[in-house]
Design a protein around this motif. Structure first.
Motif, short mmCIF file in Angstrom:
data_model
loop_
_atom_site.label_atom_id
_atom_site.label_comp_id
_atom_site.label_asym_id
_atom_site.label_seq_id
_atom_site.Cartn_x
_atom_site.Cartn_y
_atom_site.Cartn_z
N SER A 1 1.01 -1.14 -0.07
CA SER A 1 0.10 -0.12 0.04
C SER A 1 0.84 1.40 -0.19
CB SER A 1 -0.93 0.02 1.24
OG SER A 1 -1.92 -1.10 1.20
N GLU A 2 2.33 1.28 0.05
CA GLU A 2 3.12 2.32 0.09
C GLU A 2 2.82 3.08 1.22
OE1 GLU A 2 4.64 4.13 -3.62
OE2 GLU A 2 3.13 2.91 -4.59
N GLU A 3 2.29 4.40 1.06
CA GLU A 3 2.11 5.34 2.37
C GLU A 3 0.55 5.39 2.50
OE1 GLU A 3 3.46 9.83 3.65
OE2 GLU A 3 3.99 9.11 1.77
N VAL A 4 0.18 4.83 3.81
CA VAL A 4 -1.23 4.69 3.98
C VAL A 4 -1.51 6.36 4.47
CG1 VAL A 4 -2.96 3.87 5.59
CG2 VAL A 4 -1.18 2.48 4.57
N SER B 1 -4.49 4.77 0.33
CA SER B 1 -3.10 4.73 0.13
C SER B 1 -2.24 5.70 -0.91
CB SER B 1 -2.31 3.17 0.23
OG SER B 1 -2.87 2.79 -1.05
N ASN B 2 -0.95 5.73 -1.45
CA ASN B 2 -0.61 6.52 -2.00
C ASN B 2 -0.82 6.14 -3.73
OD1 ASN B 2 1.10 8.55 -2.77
ND2 ASN B 2 2.89 7.69 -2.32
N GLY C 1 -3.32 3.92 10.37
CA GLY C 1 -2.66 3.79 9.07
C GLY C 1 -1.24 4.76 8.98
N SER D 1 2.85 5.91 7.20
CA SER D 1 3.67 5.79 5.99
C SER D 1 4.63 4.59 5.71
CB SER D 1 4.56 7.05 6.10
OG SER D 1 3.76 8.18 6.10
N SER E 1 3.54 1.68 5.60
CA SER E 1 2.64 0.84 4.90
C SER E 1 1.68 0.02 5.64
CB SER E 1 3.41 0.09 3.77
OG SER E 1 2.69 -0.84 2.74
#
Length: 808
Positions: free
Chosen positions: A334-337, A354-355, A623, A625, A627
């Motif tokens: 999800s990379e950065e949530v 996410s991102n 959540g 960053s 992930s």
């Protein structure tokens, strides 16, 4: 500030991690076993094995060197998994048990880029970044072949499906396909027709035909007997994988005639089926909107009849092979949530922004994932309406969307609107009724969007398409980006927080300014109304949280504790406590009445952007960053009940101990005291034993009948007692018993005996020196007493002596 009576006495004290949603796939190869029950994929230094039915990670395999995994393959019989790492080591796994059965050097001078098993599951071919191809006998554990001659990285190796022909195919940076004979140990042919990297090789059932795909936007059919290209099919996209379909009719895929048909996956993001003879596309899958949909990998599990594809944004999609009907979706990374919310009337699902332009909806009970497409740029914020079926999202694409979940858990977009001129960074739904939503943007304006009647009607057809939203009110509220908006519980007030360091209060629906909250030293990230009191909470980049009175806009309280920006704040315990999250990766629980930080929860490694509490106030969702999405459970009541039970048990045991001492049942008493793990209580029992007239014998008999673990605990307690001259006699008495009656070998086997001896020695020496000085002083006194002579005193004669002298 008014305190709610119901909230008092019900303060939360602790949360624990109930569940984590973590990355399990960060791109690269993904593979299904033959049954379609397990999914294998790479995530950094690990190969993760997922159970397809539940989505749960069953095993996470990491080599001893803890280096990134560069290649892996599962044998056709599903028994052996081999991984290769950057440390140039190959590991053979019994993957069901999660154990390494063999580890050996790859001998390649650069990392292994690709590997594959032969159809018999006995030979393994590896292609390296050093241009070499090596073949290994997995059963007998030795290298059988070493082929050189490929320029650059060998990124593709494949065995011929007929094991009797002993052929191996490879492709490297020169876009040629080399055919190697294992029997002759030589290169039989070099097939040159591609102009860019060859990405996949597939073979027909009879073994006479091969299909190759490349990033030059063509697929080529090869005759393996003549080693010539028989047909070139232009597919008009950079193809990552081409799969030959079984030679049987599949009308849903447009396969109506006999002959070879193949499926392609590439940068257009759709699966397409081609007829090899004519070069015509006979089926094209519908393409969802938005970027990140490019397909990077595709594999077919023939026995299970499943097709697995991987997208550029690390989603794994599982289809039924014959119809390409979507069966499962997995969000690998999800990379950065950026935001999280509970969804459903009973908080049965969670939404993750996410991102990415895609939203991910997870069912908590089964881990099933649904990926929602609609936005064309990164989704920045979410909010859920009161009943839990409708929720709203806003994104960098300057739009807002409303989504509805049905009772089966399926989510569709039911409304969309646009009007902002910059990214829409924050959104809030009406609280009292499902009547409107408010958005805040980087264009410094707030918009109020009423929900159309058609949206709230139960008769609306689900496939009628999204309704258009129209903004009723637009108001320029701040001079800088608006980071947060909040609607009051009565739907009559709106709070906004901005990068200009101020929060403002507005009357709805006309957005008339009522007042300004100023006092923060840096921009505001979050504003939140109390559910019970006329109070507003603000979280700022200055590391503080402030509570403000709505009547006079004064600051009531300031909470300091975060080391960096406070990104989110939420009221819990019916408005008597706060949860906050910050860019320091911490989540803190505060009690408002005394400004106390009750608990700091540390499970994230980066900025915690998302924070939401459940309807029942018993769970929280965060959540960040890093992930990770973490579900927290309130364990205050459970811990209090546990503590109460523990205290009651202690009282019962203490009473039992007193009874045993009174009855002089020292062995039971000592065992009970040791089980309570209370050194002072054990000391009391030892002192009671030593007060007995037959102390020495009773102490020996009692200590020697203890179990070994009890003796270890007693030795540990002796270390504590020995530090105090008042209790050292008991410690030395116990040590004396152990040293006299236990063999040295047994004592050395005690847990922590070395540390105990090191701690005992200096204090024992000090006690010995003190006793020696006391003994010397006592001996000196005795010496003085025996050697002291009293002088003879001259006394007057008695009358009798005088009379006697006269007579004489």
């Amino acid at each position: 500030m008014a305190e709610t009576a119901a909230g008092v006495g019900r303060f939360k004290a602790n949360y624990v991690v109930e569940r984590k949603i973590e990355p399990f796939y960060k791109g690269g190869k993904a593979q299904l076993d033959q049954t379609g029950q397990h999914l294998f994929c790479v995530c950094g230094t690990r190969v993760n094995i997922l159970e397809v039915a539940s989505g749960a990670v069953l095993q996470s395999l990491e080599q001893e060197d803890q280096e990134d995994i560069t290649a892996f393959d599962l044998s056709p019989d599903d028994e052996v998994l081999v991984t290769a790492s950057r440390a140039l080591l190959l590991a053979q796994w019994a993957w069901r048990e999660g154990s390494v059965t063999r580890l050996w050097k790859a001998i390649h001078t650069a990392p292994v880029a690709t590997m594959t098993f032969d159809p018999t599951s006995t030979l393994l071919a590896t292609g390296g970044c050093d241009g070499a191809v090596r073949v290994w006998d997995i059963v007998r554990h030795y290298g059988t072949h070493h082929f050189r001659g490929s320029p650059g990285v060998v990124h593709l190796v494949a065995f011929h499906p007929d094991p009797t022909r002993l052929l191996l195919f490879s492709s490297a940076a020169d876009a040629a396909i080399r055919v190697w004979s294992l029997q002759d140990r030589s290169c039989l042919a070099v097939l040159t027709a591609h102009y860019s990297a060859v990405t996949s090789l597939a073979f027909s059932a009879d073994g006479h035909t091969m299909l190759s795909s490349g990033r030059d936007k063509i697929c080529i059919i090869w005759d393996l007997q003549s080693h010539q290209a028989t047909r070139t099919v232009p597919v008009f996209e950079s193809v990552e994988t081409a799969v030959l379909l079984p030679e049987e009719p599949a009308s849903e895929l447009g396969v109506k005639s006999p002959g070879l048909h193949f499926l392609t996956a590439g940068d257009q993001g759709t699966l397409r089926v081609w007829e090899a003879a004519s070069g015509q596309c006979v089926y094209t899958q519908a393409r969802p909107p938005g970027p990140g949909r490019e397909l990077t990998h595709c594999t077919l599990a023939r026995t299970a009849g499943l097709l697995l594809s991987a997208t550029a944004d690390h989603n794994l999609l599982l289809y039924e092979a014959r119809s390409l009907r979507l069966q499962k979706q997995f969000a690998g990374y999800s990379e950065e949530v950026l935001d999280v919310r509970f969804l459903g009337p009973e908080d049965s699902h969670i939404i993750v922004a996410s991102n990415s332009p895609c939203l991910k909806v997870f069912e908590l009970q089964t881990s099933a994932c649904q990926i929602l497409h609609g936005h064309t740029d990164i989704v920045l914020a979410l909010d859920v309406f009161r009943k839990g079926w409708l929720f709203a999202s806003c994104a960098k694409d300057q739009s807002v969307r409303i989504w509805r979940m049905n009772k089966a858990g399926q989510v569709v977009c039911v409304a969309q609107g646009s009007g902002h001129t910059h990214s829409v960074g924050t959104i809030c739904c009406s609280r009292l009724k499902e009547s409107f939503l408010v958005t805040g943007s980087q264009d410094c304006t707030v918009k109020l969007w009423p929900l159309p009647r058609a949206l709230l009607s139960k008769n609306t057809a689900p496939d009628s398409g999204p309704v258009l939203l129209q903004a009723q009110t637009t108001q320029r509220c701040h001079d800088k980006d608006i980071n947060s908006v909040a609607v009051a519980p009565n739907d009559k007030l709106l709070a906004t927080g901005s990068q200009d360091r101020m929060a403002k209060l507005w009357a709805l629906p006309q957005c008339q300014l009522l007042g300004v909250f100023s006092g923060h030293r840096r921009g505001l990230w979050c504003v939140q109304f109390s559910p019970m009191d006329q109070v507003l909470a603000t979280a700022s980049a200055d590391g503080t949280i402030k509570l403000w009175a709505l009547q006079d806009f004064s600051c009531l309280k300031t909470f300091e504790g975060h080391d960096a920006s406070v990104l989110k704040v939420a009221f819990v315990s019916r408005g008597t406590q706060l949860l906050s999250s910050g860019s320091d990766g911490l989540v803190k629980l505060w009690t408002i009445k005394n400004n106390e930080c009750v608990r700091t929860l540390d499970a994230h490694d980066d900025k915690v952007w998302g924070l939401h509490c459940s309807r029942l106030d018993d769970r929280a969702l965060t959540g960040a960053s890093d992930s990770r999405v973490i579900l927290w459970k309130d364990v205050t009541e459970a811990e209090q009940a546990e503590e109460q039970a523990r205290q009651e048990e202690q009282v019962v045991r203490q009473q039992e101990l007193d009874n045993l001492l009174h009855e002089k049942r020292y062995l039971r008493a000592l065992g009970l005291a040791i089980s309570l793990d209370r050194p002072h209580t054990v000391l009391t029992v030892i002192q009671a034993i030593r007060r007995d007239p037959e102390a020495c014998e009773k102490l020996e008999a009692t200590v020697l009948r203890l179990r070994r673990d009890q003796k270890e605990a007693l030795l540990r307690f002796c270390v504590t007692w020995n530090t105090n001259s008042r209790n050292c006699h008991e410690a030395q008495a116990v040590l004396g018993v152990l040293l006299r009656h236990e063999a040295p070998e047994e004592l050395l086997a005690y847990e922590g005996v070395r540390a105990a001896v090191e701690a005992l020695l200096p204090y024992t020496e000090r006690h010995f020196q003190r006793l020696s000085r006391t003994l010397q002083a006592a001996t000196f006194l005795d010496f003085l007493w025996h050697n002291m002579k009293l002088p003879v005193l001259a006394t007057a004669p008695t009358p009798w002596e005088t009379h006697k002298g006269t007579l004489s």
